[in-house]
Design a protein around this motif. Structure first.
Motif, PDB file in Angstrom:
ATOM      1  N   SER A 173       0.693  -1.376   0.002  1.00 40.30           N
ATOM      2  CA  SER A 173       0.046  -0.097   0.185  1.00 40.30           C
ATOM      3  C   SER A 173       0.869   1.247  -0.065  1.00 40.30           C
ATOM      4  O   SER A 173       1.866   1.287   0.594  1.00 40.30           O
ATOM      5  N   ARG A 226      -3.586   3.343  -2.081  1.00 39.21           N
ATOM      6  CA  ARG A 226      -3.822   2.702  -3.268  1.00 39.21           C
ATOM      7  C   ARG A 226      -3.063   1.337  -3.162  1.00 39.21           C
ATOM      8  O   ARG A 226      -1.775   1.520  -2.588  1.00 39.21           O
ATOM      9  N   LEU A 282      -3.474   2.557 -12.300  1.00 38.76           N
ATOM     10  CA  LEU A 282      -2.771   3.395 -11.438  1.00 38.76           C
ATOM     11  C   LEU A 282      -3.009   4.945 -11.574  1.00 38.76           C
ATOM     12  O   LEU A 282      -3.171   5.552 -10.635  1.00 38.76           O
ATOM     13  N   SER A 319      -9.101   4.800  -8.656  1.00 37.77           N
ATOM     14  CA  SER A 319      -8.588   3.851  -8.115  1.00 37.77           C
ATOM     15  C   SER A 319      -8.135   3.974  -6.844  1.00 37.77           C
ATOM     16  O   SER A 319      -7.620   3.050  -5.897  1.00 37.77           O
ATOM     17  N   TRP A 320      -7.941   5.160  -6.388  1.00 38.83           N
ATOM     18  CA  TRP A 320      -7.376   5.650  -4.942  1.00 38.83           C
ATOM     19  C   TRP A 320      -8.599   5.589  -3.943  1.00 38.83           C
ATOM     20  O   TRP A 320      -9.701   6.257  -4.455  1.00 38.83           O
TER      21      TRP A 320
END
Length: 733
Positions: free
Chosen positions: A171, A183, A196, A201-202
């Motif tokens: 992480s 993330r 990413l 996606s966070w």
């Protein structure tokens, strides 16, 4: 109070002849991040990368050591054992050993953004960098940039910079203001993680409140007892090292009131390093010691330099604290500042680019002290002499009550006194100060209220003095101004009275204030405004820039000095240094060569330039250090091979070529020739012309075919006209 010398071994333990190349000296006053490798603390500082060894010994590496920068914001000890450093602009370098670094990536620096201090973390082969407007992922094994993020969740990094980062397993935690995002990252296959770069996606790991409206930005992230913890303080609280809590009651010097001074704790087998903003302590589990003392460059905030007078050469430097320092290019000694004045100029020295230090031929130094007046220091600054201040009933005009504003200082053409300038209530004034402290003034004679730098020379017929004076009509280095030219009767003919015979005023480029000036060998005046290089000579109706200066880019100019070959060395605020020479016989066509940190300069912000024509060193002043650039062609060679010059030297003798030794011919006239013959009187090597620039030749022992000569006795002949120097050389293999 009597000044106390810390030491004065200057020139006793010195380098006899400086080798060509760069040498930087910094005062590491700000620590941004640290890492430990093999018990050694590696610090990212404002003066380079500093190593502090377990035995207390310390070294600093700078731009000339391969870093290409001296402002280092990040350092990490990577999983593969590499020591990686990151400059303020994002230059990534790795330590190669033996004091050498190699820069492995410059792509981030080319974007012009800035690393957040200390935001460099690693996992596996990935270096994560937190910039002001992005987060970048760099594979330090393949030396390739992998990915850059400009947005995390709902936050644009251009609007809110990352302030802390933490890698915990798979992480990556990033603090943005008072929030932390997380993330999960596959560090071993980061390039394949195409999501990413997707802000969604966070995950928001949490929003936090410090309970203090003055603290809204998270400064530290940590993983404690299986959970994320945050801190809004710039320093650690509590301080835990070697499983011991270092309380204020136990170690008071780690604390200031209720706040800790420690920003980072780094543990090693020997103990723990506690890194503060400007100090580092070592804790062995029982005792605490400060290991950050640094005296290799002792001056605090230097701002003006002048060549050392007498001896073999060197430089004298002055700081805003009133300290003097001296160097021959190999090391430094300094003198403690007198404590009778609480103010020596402070930021005025930098904001106004003051050039208010000048040395006479006998080593007497005069310093202008903002608000105070003038102070004399004999012996290149090592002693204290006469003062010229409001309390001394001087004729120098006060700008405010009991407040003198000295600006320009230059030796008189006979070098037995100084001509000075100072602000006036209606117009600036000039004065003559002799070495006994006697003063003769001409108040209110300038073309503006604000005085500037000065240069003086003899008239063409050597009967009068010519004083060139920058006149400021508005305040500030970017203000308007003119050039005043005073013709003055030599003081020796007037009984000590400053007598102006004639005065003329000449326009400057765009009517701008002249920041600095110097004279070439032909008596031509060269000057700079904040943006322009220009010159004036007899017959011209204005100070004019050359028609063309190739390779010169627009820059904020700060300082100017001429070298013995009539080249201009120009310092800038952020663009390094330019060496400018005539491309033809006239000054209207010039050619510039630029030197920046990538070439070896310590910092691209340069406040003053001084040329040491004896040792052949160009000196550049930065706020926290000095750069020395040694070149043979910077030496003054006119006296070589004359009755007044130094003796010609040829060394070592004998010379062992298989030891890597080379033969040096020193103090040779530039228009001489050097011939080397073998025992059979056959010529094996010949030097002439440009090979003798600077009066120094290095011979590697190879003949004209490029083959090493055989061992034996050789004869050399150095010839200039009818003057000869000859001798024998023993060459060994």
């Amino acid at each position: 109070m009597k000044l106390i010398l810390r030491s004065f071994l200057f020139f006793i333990v010195s380098v006899a002849f400086a080798a060509d190349g760069w040498n930087n000296f910094s005062r590491t006053e700000n620590f941004y991040a640290g890492a430990v490798a093999n018990g050694t603390l590696i610090l990212a500082t404002d003066g380079g990368v500093r190593f502090i060894y377990s035995n207390g010994f310390s070294e600093v590496y700078s731009s000339e050591d391969g870093l290409e920068s001296s402002i280092i914001y990040g350092v990490v000890h990577a999983a593969n054992g590499e020591i990686l450093t990151v400059s303020d602009k994002g230059l990534i370098a790795t330590y190669e050993g033996n004091g050498r670094f190699i820069t492995v990536n410059r792509s981030y620096a080319s974007n012009g953004t800035e690393l957040v201090q200390g935001l460099a973390v690693t996992s596996d082969s990935i270096l994560v960098l937190g910039f002001r407007d992005k987060i970048s992922f760099f594979d330090y094994v393949s030396r390739k940039s992998v990915m850059t993020l400009s947005r995390i969740g709902d936050v644009s990094l251009k609007a809110l910079s990352p302030s802390a980062m933490l890698v915990q397993g798979d992480s990556l935690f990033v603090a943005l203001g008072s929030e932390v995002y997380v993330r999960e990252v596959n560090w071993q296959a980061l390039a394949q993680d195409i999501l990413l770069a997707d802000p969604d996606s966070w995950t928001l790991a949490g929003s936090y409140d410090s309970g203090d409206t003055a603290k809204v930005t998270i400064r530290h992230l940590a993983w404690n007892k299986g959970a994320l913890s945050v801190s809004f303080d710039k320093t650690l609280s509590p301080i835990v090292a070697l499983k011991d809590t270092l309380s204020a009651g136990k170690f008071a010097n780690l604390w200031k009131n209720d706040s800790s001074k420690v920003q980072q704790v780094l543990e090693s087998e020997e103990g723990a390093y506690l890194v503060g903003k400007d100090s580092v302590w070592f804790y062995n589990g029982a005792e605490l010691s400060n290991v950050s003392a640094w005296s290799y460059f002792p001056l605090r905030t230097p701002y003006a330099a002048t060549p050392y007078v007498g001896g073999k050469g060197g430089v004298t430097v002055y700081s805003t604290y009133g300290e003097f320092g001296w160097s021959d290019g190999g090391g430094w000694v300094s003198q403690e500042a007198p404590n009778d004045l609480g103010f020596y100029g402070g930021m005025e020295a930098y904001d106004r680019l003051l050039k208010n230090v000048s040395t006479l031929a006998d080593g007497n130094v005069l310093v202008g002290i903002w608000g105070f007046g003038f102070r004399m220091h004999p012996d290149n600054g090592t002693n204290r002499g006469v003062e010229i201040s409001p309390s001394e009933n001087t004729c120098v005009e006060e700008y405010f009550t009991d407040f003198i504003v000295p600006v320009g200082i230059t030796p008189s053409p006979d070098s037995i006194g100084w001509l000075v300038s100072y602000w006036g209530k209606s117009a600036y004034g000039i004065a003559y100060i002799d070495e006994s402290g006697s003063v003769s003034c001409a108040n209110g004679v300038g073309s503006g209220k604000f005085a500037g730098p000065l240069r003086a020379s003899w008239s063409d017929d050597s009967t009068e003095w010519i004083l060139y004076s920058s006149a400021g009509r508005t305040e500030g280095t970017e203000g308007s101004g003119l050039l005043d030219i005073f013709t003055i009767t030599p003081i020796s003919q007037t009984g000590g009275e400053l007598k102006i015979v004639e005065q003329m005023t000449v326009p400057t480029p765009d009517n701008r204030y002249l920041i600095d000036m110097d004279l070439d060998k032909a008596g031509r005046l060269w000057a700079i405004t904040y943006s322009t290089i220009a010159y004036w000579e007899v017959g011209m109706d204005s100070v004019q820039p050359p028609h063309k200066t190739s390779n010169f880019e627009q820059a904020s100019l700060t300082s100017l000095a001429m070298d013995p070959n009539d080249r201009l060395w120009v310092g800038t605020l952020g663009s390094g240094v330019y060496m400018i020479k005539k491309a033809a016989s006239n000054p209207d066509t010039m050619k510039a060569t630029k030197f920046v940190t990538r070439n070896g300069l310590m910092n691209d912000i340069v406040y003053d330039v001084a040329i040491d024509a004896r040792l052949g060193i160009a000196w550049f002043v930065h706020k926290n250090g000095m750069s020395a650039y040694s070149r043979s062609d910077l030496r003054e060679t006119e006296a070589y091979m004359t009755s007044k010059g130094p003796e010609v030297k040829v060394y070592p003798n004998p010379v062992h070529l298989n030891w890597g030794q080379q033969i040096k011919f020193e103090n040779v006239a530039e228009d001489a020739t050097i011939s080397v013959y073998n025992s059979g009187a056959h010529l094996v090597k010949f030097f002439a012309g440009d090979e003798l620039d600077g009066g120094r030749v290095t011979w590697d022992g190879k003949d004209r075919r490029g083959v090493y000569v055989a061992p034996g006795v050789y004869h050399y002949l150095i010839k200039k006209g009818s003057k000869k120097k000859q001798g024998k050389l023993l060459i060994l293999h």
